[in-house]
Write an enzyme that holds these catalytic residues in place. Structure first.
Site, short mmCIF file in Angstrom:
data_model
loop_
_atom_site.label_atom_id
_atom_site.label_comp_id
_atom_site.label_asym_id
_atom_site.label_seq_id
_atom_site.Cartn_x
_atom_site.Cartn_y
_atom_site.Cartn_z
CD1 TRP A 131 1.33 8.73 -0.26
CD2 TRP A 131 3.12 8.51 -1.03
NE1 TRP A 131 1.44 7.41 -0.44
CE2 TRP A 131 2.32 7.07 -1.11
CE3 TRP A 131 4.48 8.52 -1.64
CZ2 TRP A 131 3.64 6.55 -1.60
CZ3 TRP A 131 5.09 8.14 -2.47
CH2 TRP A 131 4.42 6.61 -1.52
CG ASN A 132 3.16 8.14 -6.39
OD1 ASN A 132 1.99 9.31 -6.15
ND2 ASN A 132 3.28 7.14 -7.41
CE LYS A 155 -8.03 12.41 2.01
NZ LYS A 155 -6.74 12.34 2.82
CG HIS A 156 -2.60 16.33 -2.33
ND1 HIS A 156 -2.09 14.96 -2.27
CD2 HIS A 156 -2.01 16.67 -2.65
CE1 HIS A 156 -1.04 14.21 -3.10
NE2 HIS A 156 -0.93 16.24 -3.12
N GLY A 207 -4.24 6.45 -6.36
CA GLY A 207 -4.07 5.80 -5.34
C GLY A 207 -4.09 4.56 -5.39
CB SER A 208 -4.15 2.29 -2.52
OG SER A 208 -5.04 1.82 -1.97
CD GLU A 229 -5.64 7.08 -13.71
OE1 GLU A 229 -4.77 6.43 -14.13
OE2 GLU A 229 -5.79 7.90 -14.96
CG LEU A 230 -7.21 2.60 -8.67
CD1 LEU A 230 -8.54 1.34 -7.90
CD2 LEU A 230 -7.21 3.32 -7.32
CB CYS A 263 0.87 3.64 -10.58
SG CYS A 263 1.46 5.17 -11.60
CD GLU A 360 1.37 -0.48 -6.70
OE1 GLU A 360 0.26 -0.39 -5.75
OE2 GLU A 360 1.23 0.47 -7.88
#
Ligand code: NAP
Length: 460
Positions: A131-132, A155-156, A207-208, A229-230, A263, A360
């Site tokens: 979402w960021n 898939k958002h 995401g995470s 991409e974490l 991130c 984080e």
């Protein structure tokens, strides 16, 4: 009840709810996207340039509308939301202009004959996004794959469904072929089911670590190529010779842009002893003047966090840090608002045994570390499970470049905070994930490098 809801974190208003798709809707979507892949396979990528430019045009026409929706859903400052739309326009334009050239066959030197590899699409890619940056994260995957010829099933995140719907609508209205981006409000089980489907040939997740490991596991089990991409815990290294003005300028939003929910935000500020007090003072003076308020109001400089839940999680983490010896050097006065505001905070004295040392913190919390010298700075920078971005602030840029190579990370910015641009590959190492988005490397993520070799010439 569906998890997909639009909730304004500034006032708690729940303004939209969306249902999970039915099995039939999922099947039809997969089919539509797959049929488009089959068609695109036989077309030259250059035929899609115009369509991608039209999409960029659609974003430009709807810039305010798209920015406003992002502000309403996650509390992002309206000015920053507009910058995000602008960046997405640039990404579309970049690939529209350069994508076809980058996808030309690559000749190879070989003693076995005339050899080259074609760069062909592989099939439908599932994009699972956070979402960021509701628009940018999707466009980073969509635009290059549009040129390659890989349709996207999106898939958002559960808290930006209206931004996802608006983006899909604008892309469709701009004339993109049906199936090029299909937005589905998938549950986790449905997502796994889609990943298993043979029509899906790639999985891109931003995401995470939590989301990444679970989606990567599903992709791995089904032998689907993936990019991850974490998160990051990026070091921002201030050396003794850092220019005062550059330092102040860079620090100004290194930890507070997007309310610190980036991130690559500079989460660990690592400062050599001689500049430590100065950095703390600078940060404090920058945080003191932040003005909380309605993120749609242009005078607001401190936005709410994306949700109450995110704020509560950060509160707990800061408390945990303090309970284990961290000191609060500064905290913005409590904010009188029903919004999900977290007061910008500067933490010091975070020892290696502190539970937040290797975590984080996703919000406006700067962790400032004091080190003896640059060797200790690099050692501390590398003492992390993450390796996404980093910064070095120094007047001696040749030396800073040498130091950059010593950091175990995907990106280093010298005399700047994190950056992103269409032509620059973005991504990390260690638990920050694998693969790259953007640039030429990003374009190649889901390309079939199809070798062709004509051995006739060798036999003759
Ligand atoms: P997240 O919880 O991992 O969610 C990302 C996406 O994965 C969402 O669509 C989410 O869906 C889905 N997801 C999460 N867990 C899942 C599971 N077990 N099975 C299937 N899908 C799952 O991450 P976030 O909190 O939205 O985003 C913030 C994180 O993203 C931070 O760690 C940040 O550093 C990182 N990030 C990385 C980059 C980069 O380029 N490296 C860029 C931006 C953000 P739901 O929303 O429905 O749960």
């Amino acid at each position: 009840m569906s998890r997909y809801q639009s909730i304004n974190p500034y006032n708690g208003d729940v303004f939209a709810t969306f249902e999970n798709p039915t099995d039939k809707e999922i099947e039809e979507s997969l089919n539509l996207a797959h049929m488009l892949y089959k068609k695109w396979r036989h077309e030259d990528p250059s035929t899609r340039s115009k369509e991608l430019l039209a999409i960029a045009g659609g974003f430009r026409e709807n810039e305010d509308k798209m920015a406003q929706m992002m502000t309403l859903e996650i509390g992002k400052l309206f000015s920053e939301a507009k910058e995000e739309v602008e960046l997405c326009i640039q990404i579309c334009e970049y690939y529209a202009v350069n994508g076809a050239d980058m996808l030309k066959p690559q000749p190879l030197e070989s003693g076995l004959g005339n050899a080259y590899y074609l760069k062909q699409p592989t099939g439908v890619v599932l994009a699972c996004e956070p979402w960021n940056f509701p628009l940018y994260q999707v466009i980073r995957v969509f635009a290059p794959n549009f040129m390659v010829g890989n349709p996207i099933i999106l898939k958002h995140a559960h808290n930006v469904p209206s931004s996802a719907a608006l983006m899909a609508k604008i892309i469709k209205r701009a004339g993109a072929p049906e199936g090029s981006l299909i937005n589905l409000y998938l549950s986790y089980d449905q997502l796994a089911q889609v990943i298993r489907d043979p029509r899906i040939q790639g999985v891109a997740l931003t995401g995470s670590e939590r989301g990444g490991s679970s989606v990567a596991e599903e992709a791995g089990k089904n032998l689907k190529k993936s990019t991850m991409e974490l998160g990051g815990n990026d070091p921002f290294i201030v050396l003794e010779d850092a220019d005062k003005d550059v330092l102040r300028n860079v620090l100004s939003d290194a930890r507070t842009y997007n309310d610190g929910q980036v991130c690559t935000s500079s989460k660990r500020i690592i400062v050599v002893k001689s500049r430590y007090e100065e950095v703390l003072r600078e940060l404090k003076s920058l945080y003191e003047v932040l003005k909380p308020g309605d993120p749609l109001d242009s005078s607001t400089t401190l936005a709410p966090m994306n949700s109450e839940g995110a704020k509560e999680k950060l509160e707990k983490q800061v408390q945990e840090a303090v309970d284990h010896g961290a000191q609060i050097y500064y905290q913005h006065p409590e904010i009188e608002s029903t919004g999900a505001f977290f007061p910008p905070t500067i933490l010091t004295h975070i020892g290696k045994d502190n539970p937040v040392f290797d975590k984080e913190l996703f919000g406006p919390v700067a962790e400032v570390h004091c080190v003896e010298d640059e060797d200790e700075a690099i050692k501390l920078a590398n003492d992390s499970s993450y390796g996404l971005g980093s910064s070095i602030i120094s007047k001696n840029t040749a030396h800073a470049e040498k130091l950059a190579a010593k950091i175990e990370t995907g990106m280093t910015v010298i005399n700047g905070r994190w950056v992103t641009a269409p032509e620059l590959p973005f991504g990390g190492v260690k638990k920050s994930g694998y693969g790259r988005e953007l640039g030429k490397l990003g374009l190649m993520a889901f390309v079939n490098e199809h070798l062709v070799i004509d051995t006739t010439s060798e036999n003759e």
